[in-house]
Design a protein around this motif. Structure first.
Motif, PDB file in Angstrom:
ATOM      1  N   ARG A   1      -9.715   7.602  10.702  1.00  0.00           N
ATOM      2  CA  ARG A   1      -8.717   7.079  10.102  1.00  0.00           C
ATOM      3  C   ARG A   1      -7.527   8.131   9.912  1.00  0.00           C
ATOM      4  N   LEU A   2      -6.430   8.035  10.434  1.00  0.00           N
ATOM      5  CA  LEU A   2      -5.325   8.985  10.081  1.00  0.00           C
ATOM      6  C   LEU A   2      -4.451   9.130   8.613  1.00  0.00           C
ATOM      7  N   TRP A   3      -4.574   7.583   8.327  1.00  0.00           N
ATOM      8  CA  TRP A   3      -4.166   7.403   6.839  1.00  0.00           C
ATOM      9  C   TRP A   3      -5.118   7.042   5.915  1.00  0.00           C
ATOM     10  N   SER A   4      -5.066   7.281   4.675  1.00  0.00           N
ATOM     11  CA  SER A   4      -5.998   6.596   3.489  1.00  0.00           C
ATOM     12  C   SER A   4      -4.919   6.013   2.529  1.00  0.00           C
TER      13      SER A   4
ATOM     14  N   LEU B   1       4.119  11.139   4.033  1.00  0.00           N
ATOM     15  CA  LEU B   1       3.672  12.228   5.128  1.00  0.00           C
ATOM     16  C   LEU B   1       3.797  13.573   4.511  1.00  0.00           C
ATOM     17  N   GLU B   2       2.682  14.142   4.528  1.00  0.00           N
ATOM     18  CA  GLU B   2       2.444  15.556   4.023  1.00  0.00           C
ATOM     19  C   GLU B   2       2.393  16.734   5.071  1.00  0.00           C
ATOM     20  N   LEU B   3       3.558  17.196   5.655  1.00  0.00           N
ATOM     21  CA  LEU B   3       3.562  17.880   6.673  1.00  0.00           C
ATOM     22  C   LEU B   3       2.496  18.957   7.021  1.00  0.00           C
ATOM     23  N   THR B   4       2.348  19.784   5.692  1.00  0.00           N
ATOM     24  CA  THR B   4       1.536  20.952   5.726  1.00  0.00           C
ATOM     25  C   THR B   4      -0.110  20.725   6.093  1.00  0.00           C
ATOM     26  N   ALA B   5      -0.153  19.343   6.030  1.00  0.00           N
ATOM     27  CA  ALA B   5      -1.737  18.864   6.622  1.00  0.00           C
ATOM     28  C   ALA B   5      -1.550  18.541   8.001  1.00  0.00           C
ATOM     29  N   VAL B   6      -0.499  18.594   8.457  1.00  0.00           N
ATOM     30  CA  VAL B   6      -0.611  18.224   9.937  1.00  0.00           C
ATOM     31  C   VAL B   6      -0.752  19.405  10.907  1.00  0.00           C
ATOM     32  N   THR B   7      -1.505  19.494  11.897  1.00  0.00           N
ATOM     33  CA  THR B   7      -1.900  20.672  12.430  1.00  0.00           C
ATOM     34  C   THR B   7      -1.156  20.774  13.765  1.00  0.00           C
ATOM     35  N   SER B   8      -0.589  19.910  14.411  1.00  0.00           N
ATOM     36  CA  SER B   8       0.143  20.005  15.621  1.00  0.00           C
ATOM     37  C   SER B   8       1.034  18.943  15.958  1.00  0.00           C
TER      38      SER B   8
ATOM     39  N   LYS C   1       0.731  -1.229  -0.026  1.00  0.00           N
ATOM     40  CA  LYS C   1       0.030   0.176  -0.103  1.00  0.00           C
ATOM     41  C   LYS C   1       1.085   1.319   0.119  1.00  0.00           C
ATOM     42  N   LEU C   2       0.415   2.306  -0.553  1.00  0.00           N
ATOM     43  CA  LEU C   2       0.861   3.535  -0.456  1.00  0.00           C
ATOM     44  C   LEU C   2      -0.086   4.391   0.346  1.00  0.00           C
ATOM     45  N   TYR C   3       0.146   4.769   1.339  1.00  0.00           N
ATOM     46  CA  TYR C   3      -0.415   5.678   2.438  1.00  0.00           C
ATOM     47  C   TYR C   3      -0.338   6.951   2.268  1.00  0.00           C
ATOM     48  N   THR C   4      -1.246   7.887   2.598  1.00  0.00           N
ATOM     49  CA  THR C   4      -0.907   9.461   2.761  1.00  0.00           C
ATOM     50  C   THR C   4      -1.962   9.773   3.999  1.00  0.00           C
ATOM     51  N   ASN C   5      -1.540  10.672   4.586  1.00  0.00           N
ATOM     52  CA  ASN C   5      -2.087  11.418   5.828  1.00  0.00           C
ATOM     53  C   ASN C   5      -3.360  12.466   5.292  1.00  0.00           C
ATOM     54  N   ARG C   6      -4.290  12.280   6.061  1.00  0.00           N
ATOM     55  CA  ARG C   6      -5.547  13.101   5.726  1.00  0.00           C
ATOM     56  C   ARG C   6      -5.522  14.229   6.631  1.00  0.00           C
ATOM     57  N   SER C   7      -6.041  15.433   5.855  1.00  0.00           N
ATOM     58  CA  SER C   7      -5.936  16.873   6.418  1.00  0.00           C
ATOM     59  C   SER C   7      -7.374  17.005   7.286  1.00  0.00           C
ATOM     60  N   ALA C   8      -8.386  16.181   6.788  1.00  0.00           N
ATOM     61  CA  ALA C   8      -9.505  16.122   7.905  1.00  0.00           C
ATOM     62  C   ALA C   8     -10.006  14.832   8.062  1.00  0.00           C
ATOM     63  N   ASP C   9      -9.944  14.467   9.444  1.00  0.00           N
ATOM     64  CA  ASP C   9     -10.319  12.896   9.960  1.00  0.00           C
ATOM     65  C   ASP C   9     -11.806  12.616  10.045  1.00  0.00           C
ATOM     66  N   GLU C  10     -12.431  12.318   8.841  1.00  0.00           N
ATOM     67  CA  GLU C  10     -13.871  12.185   8.905  1.00  0.00           C
ATOM     68  C   GLU C  10     -14.232  11.044   9.681  1.00  0.00           C
ATOM     69  N   ASP C  11     -13.669   9.812   9.363  1.00  0.00           N
ATOM     70  CA  ASP C  11     -14.161   8.512   9.773  1.00  0.00           C
ATOM     71  C   ASP C  11     -13.175   7.789  10.652  1.00  0.00           C
TER      72      ASP C  11
ATOM     73  N   LYS D   1       0.842  10.911  16.491  1.00  0.00           N
ATOM     74  CA  LYS D   1      -0.553  10.059  16.308  1.00  0.00           C
ATOM     75  C   LYS D   1      -0.364   9.312  15.094  1.00  0.00           C
ATOM     76  N   LEU D   2       0.223  10.049  14.015  1.00  0.00           N
ATOM     77  CA  LEU D   2       0.672   9.458  12.700  1.00  0.00           C
ATOM     78  C   LEU D   2       1.762   8.545  12.601  1.00  0.00           C
ATOM     79  N   LEU D   3       2.693   8.984  13.359  1.00  0.00           N
ATOM     80  CA  LEU D   3       3.802   7.932  13.482  1.00  0.00           C
ATOM     81  C   LEU D   3       3.404   6.890  14.155  1.00  0.00           C
ATOM     82  N   ILE D   4       2.677   6.643  15.444  1.00  0.00           N
ATOM     83  CA  ILE D   4       2.523   5.360  16.155  1.00  0.00           C
ATOM     84  C   ILE D   4       1.372   4.477  15.395  1.00  0.00           C
TER      85      ILE D   4
END
Length: 500
Positions: free
Chosen positions: A189-192, A268-275, A177-187, A281-284
């Motif tokens: 899940r941190l990764w899609s 990992l798209e750092l510009t989509a990480v808010t804090s 799989k190729l994962y990317t982090n979500r800017s808005a976590d609707e469901d 959380k994304l790392l673990i």
């Protein structure tokens, strides 16, 4: 009654005395070789009298899936093709290969460490009562049979061997799989993710072959050193920094590394990480056997070298203003609402949370290594720095083979001479070759033409710089002559004054 009991005890005593006499006689009078042979014979006789032991491994354990059943099914499926009479063939959705399973009441026998084990697959109908209703369901289980004297080996060696082999098979057969982090976590899940199918390999990457071999050896050493990392007290991870001009193949090398290790990729798209906490959380939530990638890190956040900023005179007010703008999303190095700091990134790479999971590779890319803070570049965070620069002749030959399917050409001498003075990236060369896929000769001719076109401005620039340099030399000589004349006039005037 008492007399009978006494006789029984006397009989037992006589029997024991006789046994001890015979044992002593055998030990004292028989040669050692005969004694050892008789001892082995008796051991074999007693071992043969021991019954066989069977272990039942059911599919469900108290309504929960039994992981050991799945491991056994995977293990036997990889070995039973040649021995079982009836097999089931299937292919799961997220698997790359076909899988075999034994049909009901089939046998499979194998030899492990010199002794035989026998497997049987059974299916029985089971009935359960719930809320006054009787329900029937299929109960599937494996039966492992072996000689009783191997019970300890089965427990300590054979079962762990099955689970280890099954994990390797599942790892090989899984869909990566190729994962990317979500800017808005609707469901929640941190990764899609999407299936990862990038075709880049170390054979197709345009790099010096010696450098490629060095990277491959480093990767192999990393994945085989679990016990070493544990012994020295370090988290089982390794950091790579890929740097160099745009178009030099950093993304292709990342894909080649992932394909070589057969790891998943977390982009990992750092510009989509808010804090910083979300970054943790994304790392673990990443899995082991994965590559965590942060591309163009110098463009995502302000991670510039603090020492250089101090030298250049950035005062406390300037630093405070940068922090305020970043916090409110007005700073060019971060996204709106992002307050990820350099400290957060350093902890992400090498903090306590980075030890969660295992066998993880972290790769950062940048076009400007000199802009990054030295704390991020040190070993332990960026363990290996790989410079991807402009194309040289060895890399050009790889591209020529990839695109034009040729290994030699009469224009190679011209190409090698021009590559020494013209800066061309693998992306530039690949774009020219793509337009001449069906005509290799035309592709080489166009390549030489393009290199000569790029060479002219470089020569003109060099000529202009040379002329300017000559003019500067003339001006400097004139200034030196004027200064010399001024000094002579000054000395002469002082002499006149002294005479007067």
């Amino acid at each position: 009654m008492t007399m009978e009991l006494l006789l029984d005890w006397k009989s037992i005593g006589s029997l024991l005395a006789t046994f001890m006499f015979v044992r002593t006689a055998i030990h004292d009078f028989l040669p050692p070789e005969v004694y050892q042979a008789l001892k082995r014979l008796f051991l074999k006789v007693f071992a043969a009298l021991k019954p066989k032991i069977s272990i039942i491994i059911e599919e469900f354990d108290n309504s929960y899936n039994n992981d050991l059943f799945d491991a056994v099914q995977t293990y036997i499926g990889s070995k039973c093709f040649s021995s079982a009479q009836v097999l089931k063939l299937s292919k799961s959705k997220n698997s790359k290969s076909l899988s075999y399973t034994m049909e009901t009441n089939q046998n499979f026998e194998e030899v492990f460490e010199g002794f035989k084990v026998n497997w049987k697959f059974h299916t029985v109908e089971k009935k359960t009562n719930s809320m006054g209703y009787t329900r029937s369901h299929e109960n599937r289980y494996f039966e492992l049979s072996f000689h009783g004297k191997y019970k300890e080996i089965i427990h300590s060696s054979y079962i762990p061997h099955i689970t280890e082999v099954a994990e390797k098979i599942k790892f090989k057969n899984r869909e990566r799989k190729l994962y990317t982090n979500r800017s808005a976590d609707e469901d929640g899940r941190l990764w899609s993710s999407v299936p990862f199918s990038h075709p880049s390999t170390f054979d197709t990457v345009a790099m010096n072959p010696i450098r490629k071999r060095e990277i491959q050896d480093d990767l192999i050493k990393f994945v085989n050193r679990r016990e070493f990392y544990s012994r020295v007290g370090r988290a089982w991870k390794r950091g790579y920094l890929l740097y160099g001009p745009p178009g030099t193949g950093k993304t292709s090398l990342i894909a080649a590394i992932a394909n070589f290790l057969e790891f998943d990729i977390y982009d990992l798209e750092l510009t989509a990480v808010t804090s910083n906490s979300q970054l943790r959380k994304l790392l673990i939530s990443t899995s082991s056997k994965s590559v965590v990638v942060v591309e163009d890190i110098d463009c995502s956040l302000d991670l510039s070298d603090r020492k250089k900023e101090d030298i250049n005179g950035d005062d406390h007010h300037d630093q405070h203003e940068k922090g305020r703008k970043r916090k409110h999303g007005n700073y060019s190095g971060g996204s709106y609402g992002s307050i990820v700091s350099l400290s957060g990134v350093l902890n992400f790479v090498d903090g306590l949370w980075s030890s969660c999971g295992g066998e993880r590779l972290m790769i950062f890319t940048t076009n400007h290594k000199e802009k990054l803070d030295q704390a991020l570049l040190r070993p332990g965070r960026m363990d290996k720095h790989i410079n991807l620069s402009y194309c040289e002749i060895s890399a050009f030959k790889i591209l020529m083979n990839n695109y034009l399917n040729i290994q030699k050409h009469p224009l190679m001498n011209d190409i090698e001479e021009l590559l020494g003075v013209v800066k061309m990236t693998p992306a530039d060369i690949g774009e020219i070759f793509m337009s001449c896929e069906e005509d290799a000769n035309m592709g080489m001719v166009k390549m030489v033409e393009e290199m000569r076109i790029r060479l002219r401005p470089a020569q003109e620039s060099a000529d202009i710089n040379g002329e300017l340099s000559k003019e500067d030399d003339q001006v400097a000589e004139e200034k030196a002559e004027d200064l010399k004349n001024e000094r002579e006039d000054s000395v002469a005037a002082e002499l006149v004054d002294s005479v007067e």
